[in-house]
Design an enzyme around this catalytic site. Structure first.
Site, PDB file in Angstrom:
ATOM      1  N   GLU A 279      29.781 -15.873  11.753  1.00 43.53           N
ATOM      2  CA  GLU A 279      30.692 -15.864  10.605  1.00 43.53           C
ATOM      3  C   GLU A 279      29.926 -16.079   9.296  1.00 43.53           C
ATOM      4  O   GLU A 279      30.246 -15.473   8.267  1.00 43.53           O
ATOM      5  CB  GLU A 279      31.762 -16.948  10.777  1.00 43.53           C
ATOM      6  CG  GLU A 279      32.646 -16.773  12.000  1.00 43.53           C
ATOM      7  CD  GLU A 279      33.337 -15.425  12.057  1.00 43.53           C
ATOM      8  OE1 GLU A 279      33.670 -14.879  10.980  1.00 43.53           O
ATOM      9  OE2 GLU A 279      33.548 -14.907  13.167  1.00 43.53           O
ATOM     10  N   ASP A 362      26.308 -10.088  14.289  1.00 41.39           N
ATOM     11  CA  ASP A 362      25.762 -10.528  15.580  1.00 41.39           C
ATOM     12  C   ASP A 362      24.243 -10.631  15.514  1.00 41.39           C
ATOM     13  O   ASP A 362      23.640 -11.594  16.012  1.00 41.39           O
ATOM     14  CB  ASP A 362      26.155  -9.545  16.693  1.00 41.39           C
ATOM     15  CG  ASP A 362      27.609  -9.701  17.128  1.00 41.39           C
ATOM     16  OD1 ASP A 362      28.228 -10.731  16.793  1.00 41.39           O
ATOM     17  OD2 ASP A 362      28.118  -8.784  17.810  1.00 41.39           O
TER      18      ASP A 362
END
Length: 419
Positions: A279, A362
């Site tokens: 995030e 990611d």
């Protein structure tokens, strides 16, 4: 025209539903490719037979419900036009007041209520399905409360926007789409600013993270990424769901780092930190602002295309639908219909862009927190708790997946290790 629309809907919609059902339940398989059998992305390595069966069933029914709902709002607007409800809504508003800032919101309220009532069975089926498969933990009264909050928040925002839009249509018949877009730019920015502190708390209770050690580690990651945050918020989602999530949203002084308590309850510290690093990656790579820019640009294209198409539709079929002109509030169902069609058409492209951003996040997360086992474990746990498919059908991925599939995400982590 009206009769043709009704007959076409009665024939084509059931055929569409049948084709979608066959595609989801008979023409596709959830198995991973042979090359990934036995890898960390293979459900057989981290899910029980029962978990796999439940995930497949839930995903199939959920996807079927999604694709049924995809054209459903279009059909509602067609029904409003075909059965002559739009002029009735307009006349009711005019009987209450001749003032635009009163009669237009009344029309919006009536139309919104009809759409909400007709859509309610599908929404309720979705709620029951989620409860049956152990995703939702909400009782009916709590779920209805959220539904009503969403309805009224949506009405207030939409009532304001539509009132301004139709005033612009009357004042600037050839440039209303441009002026409306210019006004949307500060509106979108304002909504992004207020959502974390004004709108999100309407649905859930936000508190400071109860684990001070974990908070310190998350803030250390945030400060490393120059995120101006001095606290991490925990939200009590376990009252409503078993699914997990975390996010960084808002802008400026209203930026918030948020963890669902379900994430805290079901992941260990390493897995939680990887999720937070993902995030944080969105913030570092300016995805929040890129999303805002994307919404602004797509709204420009959407408004211009709607402006062009709205004139064509009203000119050809306005009399049949009881719509006198583009600037007549009774044209609103046509406007919403066109925007919905454009939204459906653009969904695969928007999802593809989102998947690229999520893959980049990611990659940032595994660089920041190079614990491959924790990273893979977090994705596997997300799959189990969300009853997700590891390898969904292509059509589902193109329309529904704003993230890479779990198979793609886990394989990326395994290939990262090799690199």
């Amino acid at each position: 025209m009206k009769k043709r629309l009704v007959l076409s809907t009665l024939v084509l919609f059931p055929v569409y539903v049948l084709l979608v059902y066959l595609y989801l339940f008979h023409w596709t398989s959830p198995d991973v490719p042979q090359a990934y059998k036995g890898s960390a992305a293979d459900p057989l390595t981290f899910m029980t037979a029962q978990e796999m069966a439940l995930s497949q069933e839930y995903s199939q029914y959920r996807n079927l419900l999604y694709f049924i709902g995809l054209p459903f709002e279009i059909l509602i607007y067609i029904a409003v036009l075909v059965f002559g409800w739009s002029p009735i809504f307009k006349r009711f508003g005019e009987r209450v007041s001749k003032l635009s800032f009163i009669k237009i919101p009344i029309y919006v309220l009536l139309l919104s209520t009809v759409v909400w009532l007709i859509s309610f069975p599908l929404d309720y089926i979705g709620y029951r399905l989620s409860s049956q498969y152990g995703i939702s933990t909400q009782n009916f009264s709590s779920w209805m409360r959220d539904e009503l909050i969403s309805f009224w928040v949506g009405f207030i925002i939409m009532g304001l926007l539509i009132t301004v839009l139709y005033i612009l249509m009357k004042k600037a018949q050839k440039r209303w789409w441009l002026y409306a877009w210019l006004l949307l730019i500060p509106f979108f920015t304002f909504m992004m600013y207020i959502q974390p502190v004004w709108i999100d708390p309407l649905y859930n209770e936000f508190t400071e993270l109860k684990d001070p050690v974990l908070e310190e580690k998350i803030l250390a990651l945030a400060h490393q990424a120059d995120i101006p945050a001095d606290r991490v918020f925990e939200v009590n989602m376990s009252e409503k769901t078993n699914a997990m999530n975390a996010y960084v949203n808002g802008i400026g002084s209203n930026l918030r780092i948020v963890l669902w308590d379900t994430t805290l309850n079901q992941l260990d510290e390493g897995e939680t930190l990887f999720i937070m690093a993902h995030e944080i990656g969105h913030y570092v790579m300016n995805h929040l602002y890129m999303n805002l820019g994307g919404v602004i640009l797509s709204s420009l294209a959407g408004l211009y295309l709607t402006y062009r198409l709205l004139h064509v539709v009203i000119r050809k079929w306005g009399d049949e639908f009881g719509v006198k002109s583009v600037s007549d509030i009774s044209s609103l169902p046509v406007l919403f219909l066109l925007l919905t069609v454009l939204s459906i058409i653009s969904t695969p492209a928007e999802s593809a862009i989102s998947r690229q951003a999520e893959r980049a996040a990611d990659e940032y997360a595994i660089e920041m927190m190079p614990d491959r086992e924790a990273a893979i474990g977090s994705f596997q746990q997300l799959t189990i708790n969300g009853r997700s498919e590891v390898n969904p059908p292509a059509l589902v991925k193109f329309f529904r997946y704003g993230h890479p599939t779990m198979m793609e995400r886990i394989i990326m982590l395994e290939e990262y290790e090799k690199e």
